[in-house]
Write an enzyme that holds these catalytic residues in place. Sequence first.
Site, PDB file in Angstrom:
ATOM      1  N   GLU A  43       0.933  -1.344  -0.046  1.00  0.00           N
ATOM      2  CA  GLU A  43      -0.123  -0.059  -0.074  1.00  0.00           C
ATOM      3  C   GLU A  43       1.045   1.270  -0.155  1.00  0.00           C
ATOM      4  O   GLU A  43       1.912   1.321   0.639  1.00  0.00           O
ATOM      5  CB  GLU A  43      -0.832  -0.009   1.380  1.00  0.00           C
ATOM      6  CG  GLU A  43      -1.887   1.195   1.399  1.00  0.00           C
ATOM      7  CD  GLU A  43      -2.460   0.820   2.983  1.00  0.00           C
ATOM      8  OE1 GLU A  43      -2.209   0.162   3.585  1.00  0.00           O
ATOM      9  OE2 GLU A  43      -3.624   1.635   3.168  1.00  0.00           O
ATOM     10  N   LYS A 113      -9.489   2.646  -1.692  1.00  0.00           N
ATOM     11  CA  LYS A 113      -9.844   1.951  -0.208  1.00  0.00           C
ATOM     12  C   LYS A 113     -11.258   2.565   0.237  1.00  0.00           C
ATOM     13  O   LYS A 113     -11.323   3.854   0.374  1.00  0.00           O
ATOM     14  CB  LYS A 113      -8.734   2.219   0.455  1.00  0.00           C
ATOM     15  CG  LYS A 113      -8.623   1.416   1.787  1.00  0.00           C
ATOM     16  CD  LYS A 113      -7.334   1.651   2.622  1.00  0.00           C
ATOM     17  CE  LYS A 113      -7.208   1.098   4.114  1.00  0.00           C
ATOM     18  NZ  LYS A 113      -5.894   1.192   4.664  1.00  0.00           N
ATOM     19  N   CYS A 146      -5.288  -3.271   2.573  1.00  0.00           N
ATOM     20  CA  CYS A 146      -4.975  -3.290   3.792  1.00  0.00           C
ATOM     21  C   CYS A 146      -6.233  -3.541   4.659  1.00  0.00           C
ATOM     22  O   CYS A 146      -6.600  -4.591   4.872  1.00  0.00           O
ATOM     23  CB  CYS A 146      -4.084  -2.195   4.299  1.00  0.00           C
ATOM     24  SG  CYS A 146      -3.106  -2.504   5.965  1.00  0.00           S
ATOM     25  N   VAL A 173      -0.193  -2.613  10.600  1.00  0.00           N
ATOM     26  CA  VAL A 173       0.192  -2.117  12.054  1.00  0.00           C
ATOM     27  C   VAL A 173      -0.330  -3.018  12.906  1.00  0.00           C
ATOM     28  O   VAL A 173       0.556  -3.391  13.740  1.00  0.00           O
ATOM     29  CB  VAL A 173      -0.426  -0.785  11.919  1.00  0.00           C
ATOM     30  CG1 VAL A 173       0.065  -0.131  13.382  1.00  0.00           C
ATOM     31  CG2 VAL A 173       0.187   0.324  10.704  1.00  0.00           C
TER      32      VAL A 173
HETATM   33  C1  ACM Z   1      -4.087   0.068   7.226  1.00  0.00           C
HETATM   34  O1  ACM Z   1      -4.948  -0.179   6.776  1.00  0.00           O
HETATM   35  N1  ACM Z   1      -3.091   0.526   6.310  1.00  0.00           N
HETATM   36  C2  ACM Z   1      -3.688  -0.479   8.393  1.00  0.00           C
END
Ligand code: ACM
Length: 267
Positions: A43, A113, A146, A173
Site C-alpha cells: 500500500e 480503499k 490493507c 500495523v
Molecule cells: C492500514 O490499513 N494501512 C492499517
Amino acid sequence: MTVRLAVGQMDPMIGDMKGNMKKMQEILVSASDNNVDVLVLPELINSGYVFDSQDEANSLSEQIPDGDFSNALQKWSEGGGLVVAGLCEMSDGKLYNSAAVFGNGRHLTTYRKIQLFNREKEWFLPGNEEPPVIVHNGYRFGVMVCFDWVFPEISRILALKGAQAILHPANLVLPFCPAAMITRSIENRVFTATSGRTGEERDVRFIGGSQITTPKGELLSRMDEGHSGLLWADVELTEADNKSLTKRNDVFTDRRPELYSRITDVS
Ligand code: ACM
C-alpha cells in the site's frame, strides 16, 4: 497450469519518492528474473504512510495511470504479468488510498480503499465503489487494500464475484491481519496474497506480514518483519473454484443470506 504468485515486501519512506521508486524497481526486476506471473506490492508504495499534513500527502501523490509509479508498473506488466500496487492517488483534486492494477501492458482498474484506517481519515476520501475482480489470462483476481481485511464482507464479496485469489496491498500495523487472512481464505476457499511493508515512520512501526495462503488455509510462505524482497508460490488457482469444505458442506451453497439482512441494513 500453475501460476507464480508473488508478494514484494519493502520499506517505502515518507517523502522519498525517488528512493521508493528505486526500491520498487528492485522488486520488479527480481520478479522478472524469477518469472513471476502475478505480483502484489505494498500500500502507498509511492508516498510512504505517516503523513503529517494534507499538503504533504497531496505532494506525494500521483495520477493513475499517468504518474511515474503507474508507468513503471504498466511497463513491467508488458511482459505478460499482472501487478497490483498501492498508490497515493490524486484525482480531480481529491486524494485516495488506491490500488492500481496493470496487466499485459494495460491499466485494468483502480480500487479506492473504502474503509480507512486511523489517521488515513484525515488525508483521504474513502472510495465509493465495490472492490473489483479482474480477469487476467483466464484467471480471476479480487483486489482489496490493507484494513479491508478486518471486514469479512469485503473478501466475501470478492469471492462471490468469482475471485480465485485476493490480491492485498497493505501497510500492516496491527498484529492480527496475517491470522485473519488465513480465516478469509478458509471461509471463502480462495488464495490470498498480502504484501506488507517493513520499517518505522515517525511514530508508527509496521509489522511486515507479507504472505500467501491457500483455499484450505495453508500458509505457503510468509516474510519476517525485518526483511525486504520477494516471496512467491506456484499455485493452481482453479483449486479455488471448489467451495466444498466437507462432503456435505459448501461455503457458498450452505449460506443463508435470507437471515443475513442485518449485515446490509443501512437504516
Ligand atoms: C492500514 O490499513 N494501512 C492499517
